[in-house]
Design a protein around this motif. Structure first.
Motif, PDB file in Angstrom:
ATOM      1  N   SER A  27     -17.238  50.665  59.437  1.00 21.12           N
ATOM      2  CA  SER A  27     -18.423  50.756  58.792  1.00 21.12           C
ATOM      3  C   SER A  27     -18.256  52.099  58.404  1.00 21.12           C
ATOM      4  O   SER A  27     -18.723  52.796  57.051  1.00 21.12           O
ATOM      5  N   ARG A  28     -17.443  53.071  58.564  1.00 21.89           N
ATOM      6  CA  ARG A  28     -17.198  54.683  58.242  1.00 21.89           C
ATOM      7  C   ARG A  28     -15.670  55.049  58.063  1.00 21.89           C
ATOM      8  O   ARG A  28     -15.080  54.146  58.390  1.00 21.89           O
ATOM      9  N   MET A  29     -15.856  55.282  56.810  1.00 20.54           N
ATOM     10  CA  MET A  29     -13.966  55.487  56.739  1.00 20.54           C
ATOM     11  C   MET A  29     -13.095  56.214  57.405  1.00 20.54           C
ATOM     12  O   MET A  29     -11.883  55.575  57.187  1.00 20.54           O
ATOM     13  N   VAL A  52      -7.259  49.257  48.336  1.00 19.84           N
ATOM     14  CA  VAL A  52      -7.022  48.934  50.198  1.00 19.84           C
ATOM     15  C   VAL A  52      -7.955  48.477  50.815  1.00 19.84           C
ATOM     16  O   VAL A  52      -8.336  48.029  51.191  1.00 19.84           O
ATOM     17  N   LEU A  53      -8.677  50.469  50.903  1.00 18.81           N
ATOM     18  CA  LEU A  53     -10.046  50.378  51.568  1.00 18.81           C
ATOM     19  C   LEU A  53     -10.963  50.092  51.959  1.00 18.81           C
ATOM     20  O   LEU A  53     -11.388  49.001  52.766  1.00 18.81           O
ATOM     21  N   ASP A  54     -11.179  49.544  50.217  1.00 20.70           N
ATOM     22  CA  ASP A  54     -12.625  48.886  49.893  1.00 20.70           C
ATOM     23  C   ASP A  54     -12.059  46.880  49.966  1.00 20.70           C
ATOM     24  O   ASP A  54     -13.193  46.190  50.333  1.00 20.70           O
ATOM     25  N   CYS A  82     -13.719  55.172  46.840  1.00 22.14           N
ATOM     26  CA  CYS A  82     -13.724  53.991  47.759  1.00 22.14           C
ATOM     27  C   CYS A  82     -15.305  53.363  47.565  1.00 22.14           C
ATOM     28  O   CYS A  82     -16.420  54.732  47.656  1.00 22.14           O
ATOM     29  N   ASN A  83     -15.666  52.673  46.968  1.00 19.21           N
ATOM     30  CA  ASN A  83     -17.401  51.844  47.053  1.00 19.21           C
ATOM     31  C   ASN A  83     -17.798  51.851  48.496  1.00 19.21           C
ATOM     32  O   ASN A  83     -18.553  51.431  48.258  1.00 19.21           O
ATOM     33  N   ALA A  84     -17.249  51.482  49.225  1.00 19.28           N
ATOM     34  CA  ALA A  84     -17.191  50.499  50.468  1.00 19.28           C
ATOM     35  C   ALA A  84     -17.864  52.145  51.146  1.00 19.28           C
ATOM     36  O   ALA A  84     -18.917  52.067  52.276  1.00 19.28           O
ATOM     37  N   ALA A 131     -20.142  62.024  51.739  1.00 17.95           N
ATOM     38  CA  ALA A 131     -19.553  63.078  52.698  1.00 17.95           C
ATOM     39  C   ALA A 131     -18.865  62.597  53.877  1.00 17.95           C
ATOM     40  O   ALA A 131     -18.404  62.883  53.998  1.00 17.95           O
ATOM     41  N   ASP A 132     -18.920  61.022  53.776  1.00 16.35           N
ATOM     42  CA  ASP A 132     -17.841  60.744  54.677  1.00 16.35           C
ATOM     43  C   ASP A 132     -16.708  60.662  53.962  1.00 16.35           C
ATOM     44  O   ASP A 132     -15.434  61.130  55.200  1.00 16.35           O
TER      45      ASP A 132
END
Length: 227
Positions: free
Chosen positions: A43-45, A108-110, A171-173, A177-178
């Motif tokens: 839920s958090r990068m 890749v994270l998305d 990242c779109n997800a 700030a994160d």
């Protein structure tokens, strides 16, 4: 009690048995695979990159423990294949570097956060990354370790700096700030890891030099003086 549980006894610290380590690795992997745990960590990068991925590497690290008494955890053919594949530990370290590099790519994270089968592939690859790390790191020696960290840690710091300084979401997800907070933590983590390795390398070099000096002194003590 076991030495690894009692540091105050004066006995040297030791890892638990290989069987215990492998069980812990599987238990940790099962915990990380629980849907609510996976959703919470992704839920958090920052949690995704700096908590979940290292935890998955730790799973592989623990699963790759080898018994100290020489028993084989793999079949003879599989064990021979692993030795040939990673004969000079270069293959294992390259695998670790490639997987870590891919894990920093925003796309890749998305995909991992939004597509289940991609996330499953990520789990598998990072766990194998931890296994390769364990089977390669100590055997690599200080020179190869320095070469490996000299490539991976600057890459991590640069990516973190880009995340930190970017004024748009990469990242779109995840929110801006994160993302920026994660970049700051990545730069700090790269610096801390590099410093810890330098301290460990310096300690090892001092211990080797002290041991060599002691051996030379003993040899000189027992050598009869010539007349």
């Amino acid at each position: 009690m076991k030495p690894w549980l009692t540091r105050r006894t004066g006995r040297p610290w030791a890892w638990p048995s290989a069987a215990v380590q492998r069980r812990l690795g599987w238990l940790l992997l099962l915990l990380l695979a629980l849907p609510w745990m996976r959703q919470a960590l992704e839920s958090r990068m920052g949690l995704h990159m700096l908590v979940q991925l290292p935890a998955l590497m730790l799973c592989g690290f623990l699963m790759a423990a080898k018994p100290s008494h020489g028993a084989q955890t793999l079949s003879p053919a599989a064990g021979a294949g692993v030795k040939v594949f990673n004969a000079h530990v270069i293959t294992g370290l390259c695998w670790v570097a490639v997987v870590l590099g891919l894990s920093m790519v925003p796309r890749v994270l998305d995909l991992a956060a939004g597509v289940l089968w991609v996330d499953a592939c990520k789990y598998l690859l990072v766990v194998l990354c931890g296994m390769a790390w364990r089977r390669s790191w100590r055997a690599a020696g200080l020179v190869l370790q320095a070469f490996f960290l000299g490539n991976v840690l600057p890459m991590m710091a640069v990516v973190g700096f880009l995340y930190q300084e970017a004024n748009w979401r990469v990242c779109n997800a995840y929110g801006l700030a994160d993302q920026q907070r994660t970049g700051e933590l990545m730069v700090t983590s790269a610096a801390v890891l590099g410093l810890l390795w330098l301290l460990g390398a310096a300690r090892k070099l001092v211990q080797n030099e002290t041991g060599a000096t002691s051996v030379r002194a003993l040899q000189g003590w027992h050598q009869p003086s010539g007349r």
